[in-house]
Design a protein around this motif. Structure first.
Motif, PDB file in Angstrom:
ATOM      1  N   ALA A 199       0.516   4.267  -2.649  1.00  0.00           N
ATOM      2  CA  ALA A 199       0.220   5.658  -2.281  1.00  0.00           C
ATOM      3  C   ALA A 199       1.607   6.494  -2.731  1.00  0.00           C
ATOM      4  O   ALA A 199       1.165   7.744  -2.946  1.00  0.00           O
ATOM      5  CB  ALA A 199       0.233   5.595  -0.652  1.00  0.00           C
ATOM      6  N   SER A 200       2.531   6.142  -2.409  1.00  0.00           N
ATOM      7  CA  SER A 200       3.549   7.068  -2.896  1.00  0.00           C
ATOM      8  C   SER A 200       3.566   7.341  -4.403  1.00  0.00           C
ATOM      9  O   SER A 200       4.082   8.436  -4.807  1.00  0.00           O
ATOM     10  CB  SER A 200       5.074   6.518  -2.330  1.00  0.00           C
ATOM     11  N   MET A 201       3.145   6.387  -5.112  1.00  0.00           N
ATOM     12  CA  MET A 201       3.259   6.614  -6.677  1.00  0.00           C
ATOM     13  C   MET A 201       2.127   7.634  -6.821  1.00  0.00           C
ATOM     14  O   MET A 201       2.314   8.790  -7.825  1.00  0.00           O
ATOM     15  CB  MET A 201       2.589   5.567  -7.453  1.00  0.00           C
ATOM     16  N   ILE A 202       1.025   7.623  -6.132  1.00  0.00           N
ATOM     17  CA  ILE A 202      -0.117   8.593  -6.542  1.00  0.00           C
ATOM     18  C   ILE A 202       0.250  10.151  -5.817  1.00  0.00           C
ATOM     19  O   ILE A 202       0.201  11.055  -6.588  1.00  0.00           O
ATOM     20  CB  ILE A 202      -1.504   8.468  -5.754  1.00  0.00           C
ATOM     21  N   LEU A 203       1.227  10.004  -4.852  1.00  0.00           N
ATOM     22  CA  LEU A 203       1.618  11.517  -4.328  1.00  0.00           C
ATOM     23  C   LEU A 203       2.859  11.980  -5.449  1.00  0.00           C
ATOM     24  O   LEU A 203       2.521  13.155  -5.504  1.00  0.00           O
ATOM     25  CB  LEU A 203       2.162  10.991  -3.057  1.00  0.00           C
ATOM     26  N   GLN A 204       3.570  11.091  -5.942  1.00  0.00           N
ATOM     27  CA  GLN A 204       4.527  11.587  -7.080  1.00  0.00           C
ATOM     28  C   GLN A 204       3.476  12.294  -8.192  1.00  0.00           C
ATOM     29  O   GLN A 204       4.209  13.305  -8.625  1.00  0.00           O
ATOM     30  CB  GLN A 204       5.291  10.414  -7.431  1.00  0.00           C
ATOM     31  N   GLY A 205       2.603  11.719  -8.384  1.00  0.00           N
ATOM     32  CA  GLY A 205       1.819  11.973  -9.445  1.00  0.00           C
ATOM     33  C   GLY A 205       1.137  13.416  -9.253  1.00  0.00           C
ATOM     34  O   GLY A 205       1.254  14.238 -10.042  1.00  0.00           O
ATOM     35  N   PHE A 206       0.898  13.455  -7.862  1.00  0.00           N
ATOM     36  CA  PHE A 206       0.256  14.994  -7.565  1.00  0.00           C
ATOM     37  C   PHE A 206       1.408  15.777  -7.804  1.00  0.00           C
ATOM     38  O   PHE A 206       1.523  17.055  -8.135  1.00  0.00           O
ATOM     39  CB  PHE A 206      -0.593  14.761  -6.315  1.00  0.00           C
ATOM     40  N   ASN A 207       2.461  15.600  -6.766  1.00  0.00           N
ATOM     41  CA  ASN A 207       3.626  16.624  -6.709  1.00  0.00           C
ATOM     42  C   ASN A 207       4.224  16.909  -8.295  1.00  0.00           C
ATOM     43  O   ASN A 207       4.408  18.180  -8.273  1.00  0.00           O
ATOM     44  CB  ASN A 207       4.788  15.954  -6.071  1.00  0.00           C
ATOM     45  N   ARG A 208       4.051  15.985  -9.216  1.00  0.00           N
ATOM     46  CA  ARG A 208       4.443  16.507 -10.490  1.00  0.00           C
ATOM     47  C   ARG A 208       3.454  17.482 -11.187  1.00  0.00           C
ATOM     48  O   ARG A 208       4.028  18.601 -11.534  1.00  0.00           O
ATOM     49  CB  ARG A 208       4.422  15.166 -11.459  1.00  0.00           C
ATOM     50  N   PRO A 252       0.790  -1.167  -0.023  1.00  0.00           N
ATOM     51  CA  PRO A 252       0.088   0.135  -0.027  1.00  0.00           C
ATOM     52  C   PRO A 252       1.105   1.507  -0.134  1.00  0.00           C
ATOM     53  O   PRO A 252       0.501   2.310  -0.465  1.00  0.00           O
ATOM     54  CB  PRO A 252      -0.976  -0.103   1.323  1.00  0.00           C
ATOM     55  N   GLU A 253       2.011   1.223   0.737  1.00  0.00           N
ATOM     56  CA  GLU A 253       2.844   2.437   0.619  1.00  0.00           C
ATOM     57  C   GLU A 253       3.308   2.646  -0.730  1.00  0.00           C
ATOM     58  O   GLU A 253       3.241   3.862  -0.981  1.00  0.00           O
ATOM     59  CB  GLU A 253       4.151   2.060   1.563  1.00  0.00           C
TER      60      GLU A 253
END
Ligand SMILES: Nc1ncnc2c1ncn2[C@@H]1O[C@H](COP(=O)(O)OP(=O)(O)OP(=O)(O)O)[C@@H](O)[C@H]1O
Length: 619
Positions: free
Chosen positions: A27-36, A23-24
């Motif tokens: 979650a981190s892939m989605i956050l990376q997507g948002f940060n980009r 799950p981490e």
């Protein structure tokens, strides 16, 4: 080597199920997507500053248009990156599964929890949560819309997140004097191109500010200025079209006096202070839903929204998120507000007052200032279909609305309680949009709907108005058409029912299915009739191409009412002349961008009104 014979048969060499990702990791892939996404969003605002400095107006317009797509592009990109990670892992429901398995549920709950944890210290958590929802909805099916897997309610508070730099700066005119404080405030924005004459601009600005404050501060000389007297301005400039705006508040005795300072370019491309917008109504007009979104570089958008709400408490956070270009966040908040309102009201949705549309079924909830528009199943207009209507609404979303077209939010799968629909409206929906609704138990799901601010339709207003009020409405009607045209929009259907008045009495166009760009139109004079019979025949005696418009004809379907005709001819007779339209179209085709000021011209500093003779279209 011996694997070769099986190489083309993937079912043999690929395991049926791959190990589950953590799950981490998801979650981190989605956050990376948002940060980009957010880095690119900020970068576009930083570019806007450079474009403003170099007076590259077309560049700013193009950037604003392109930025609208960024969010969906990044969501698609992120979902595509997640695809291979989740593929064959039993973590996404198959298309025929109605429910998530307990294992899947547990996994997605953990992803959400991990994502929320990773937002500690994040500067845009509310936008990241919305991004998470968008990506999850693409990966999961919409039936899983609930707070276990999505951020239906925000998990992270946004109060007092402040950036490395505070989001606003304070200046103390009592310590330094007003003129030095204003000069410092303006130079702190670090604009790279020079002002034409900053000291003289600041003197004029100070004079205007003092004039306004004299009328607004307490009368008693002993109590006029409080020890808390200060000017606070948001750290970065707001860019749109040819303007840049400093947005701030003057605080005295804890009272907030909102203001904005408009910066523009001189014809010789120096920067100058053009206007002081000193009232809540001025700011409301500046941040109106009828204008393009601002480009503004914000590390902590929620801090900007809190600040803006202190200036205009009537406007919702959703409207401000929209105005600063974070329209998905605006859309998300709007929906939360709307559901909250539904839970705290009891009135019924009903058909919107006015003349029914041929393309849209329009309804409203009287206690809530919005209308809901659904495309009819059968459209009684030649050549009009759902795809065309949607493409026209999208055109408006991306176009500079120039203060004359309403912004809309497009939603799909909106579930509403059926008991809140009036029987007449339910009947209408079942008849006119059956393919667009789904009735399940006590809910009615709207498959596709546009939501837009409710206005008072102009035809209703004109039927009630008389004398000067009527004349002023007709004057504004012609101005709206001129401004739309100058902005490369030919409204198509200019009937009064397609325009509405906002709370501040501004006339706005809202019927988009027939709009076209000015540059694709042919404006023609009606050729003389060859004989009397031709003139009396029901068919015209001249050929008409698909994009031909005969402005002389407007008189027949717009000016039947004598009072309206008189007012129209007094101010706008030239709108009945094809030459006016062709000249306007040619200017647009040459790429000329008119100066459309989102404020009343009386707010311009005195010397501007005389010194700047370029075409001026008031707010
Ligand atoms: N934002 C709004 N606020 C208030 N009333 C509205 C709004 N939008 C639409 N209406 C009402 O709904 C009617 C139909 O809306 P609209 O013009 O968008 O539909 P349409 O089907 O595209 O119309 P037409 O047949 O002219 O193409 C309007 O005439 C008006 O009475």
């Amino acid at each position: 080597m011996n694997a070769m014979p099986f190489a083309s048969d993937h079912s043999i060499i690929e395991p049926a199920q791959r190990p589950m990702p953590s799950p981490e990791h998801v979650a981190s892939m989605i956050l990376q997507g948002f940060n980009r996404h957010y880095s690119l969003f900020r970068y576009s605002a930083q570019r806007a500053k450079v474009l403003f400095e170099s007076a590259h107006w077309h560049g700013i317009q193009q950037l604003s248009r392109e930025r609208i797509e960024y969010y969906d592009m990044r969501v698609r990109e992120c979902a595509a990156l997640l695809g291979p990670v989740l593929k064959n892992t039993a973590l996404t429901p198959s298309s025929n599964e109605q429910e998530l398995s307990p294992e899947q549920q547990q996994f997605w709950q953990q992803v959400k929890r991990e994502f929320a944890h990773s937002l500690a210290g994040h500067k845009q958590p509310e936008c990241a949560e919305t991004f998470f929802n968008s990506v999850s909805c693409r990966v999961l099916s919409r039936t899983y819309f609930n707070n276990d897997f999505l951020f239906v309610r925000p998990a992270i508070a946004t109060e007092y997140i402040d950036s490395a730099l505070p989001s606003y700066r304070s200046y103390y005119p009592l310590d330094t004097g007003l003129i030095p404080a204003l000069t410092q405030m303006i130079t702190d924005f670090g604009l790279a191109s020079p002002f034409a004459d900053l000291p003289s601009d600041v003197r004029l600005l100070a004079r205007r500010a003092i004039h306004v404050l004299r009328q607004r501060l307490p009368r008693d000389p002993g109590l006029r200025i409080g020890p808390d007297c200060q000017i606070q301005v948001l750290n970065t400039l707001f860019f749109r079209n040819k303007g840049a705006y400093i947005v701030g508040r003057f605080i005295n005795h804890t009272t907030i006096h909102p203001f904005a300072i408009a910066l523009t370019h001189t014809p010789s491309h120096h920067i100058e202070i053009d206007a002081l917008l000193d009232s809540a109504d001025d700011l409301s007009t500046l941040f109106s839903f009828t204008r393009a979104y601002f480009l503004v570089d914000m590390e902590v958008p929620s801090a900007y929204v809190h600040f803006l709400q202190s200036l205009l408490p009537r406007k919702s956070a959703a409207e401000f998120y929209n105005a600063i270009g974070l329209q998905k966040q605006g859309k998300n908040l709007f929906y939360r507000d709307f559901l909250h309102h539904l839970g705290h009201s009891s009135d019924l949705f009903q058909l919107a007052p006015g003349i029914k549309g041929m393309v849209m079924t329009v309804f409203t909830l009287p206690s809530y200032p919005y209308v809901f528009k659904m495309i009819r199943d059968t459209i009684a207009k030649d050549g009009m279909d759902h795809a065309t209507v949607k493409s026209r609404y999208l055109l408006v979303k991306k176009h500079d609305r120039a203060g004359r077209m309403a912004d809309t939010w497009e939603y799909s799968q909106v579930a509403l309680p059926k008991r809140r629909f009036s029987p007449a409206l339910l009947e209408e929906l079942r008849q006119e949009v059956p393919s667009q609704i789904e009735e399940t138990g006590d809910l009615i799901v709207l498959r596709h709907v546009y939501i837009e601010r409710r206005m008072l339709p102009l035809n209703i207003y004109l039927s009630r108005a008389s004398g000067t009020a009527l004349e002023m409405a007709v004057k504004q009607y012609g101005e709206a058409i001129r401004e739309l045209a100058a902005n490369n929009i030919f409204p198509g259907d200019m009937l009064y029912k397609n325009f509405g008045l906002t709370r501040l009495g501004r006339l706005v166009f809202y019927d988009y299915d027939e709009i076209q760009t000015m540059t694709e139109m042919n404006f023609r004079h009606i050729p003389p009739a060859p004989n009397e019979e031709a003139e009396l025949a029901s068919e015209p005696w001249y050929p008409i191409g698909p994009n031909d418009v005969f402005p002389e004809e407007f008189r027949w379907f717009l000016l039947g009412d004598r009072r309206i005709r008189e007012a129209f001819m007094k101010y706008h007779a030239e709108l009945l002349n094809a030459d006016w339209w062709n000249a306007c179209r040619d200017r647009v085709a040459q790429g000329r961008l008119e100066n459309i000021y989102p404020y009343d011209l009386s707010k311009r500093l005195p010397h501007r009104r005389v010194a700047n003779p370029t075409t001026v279209i008031p707010h």
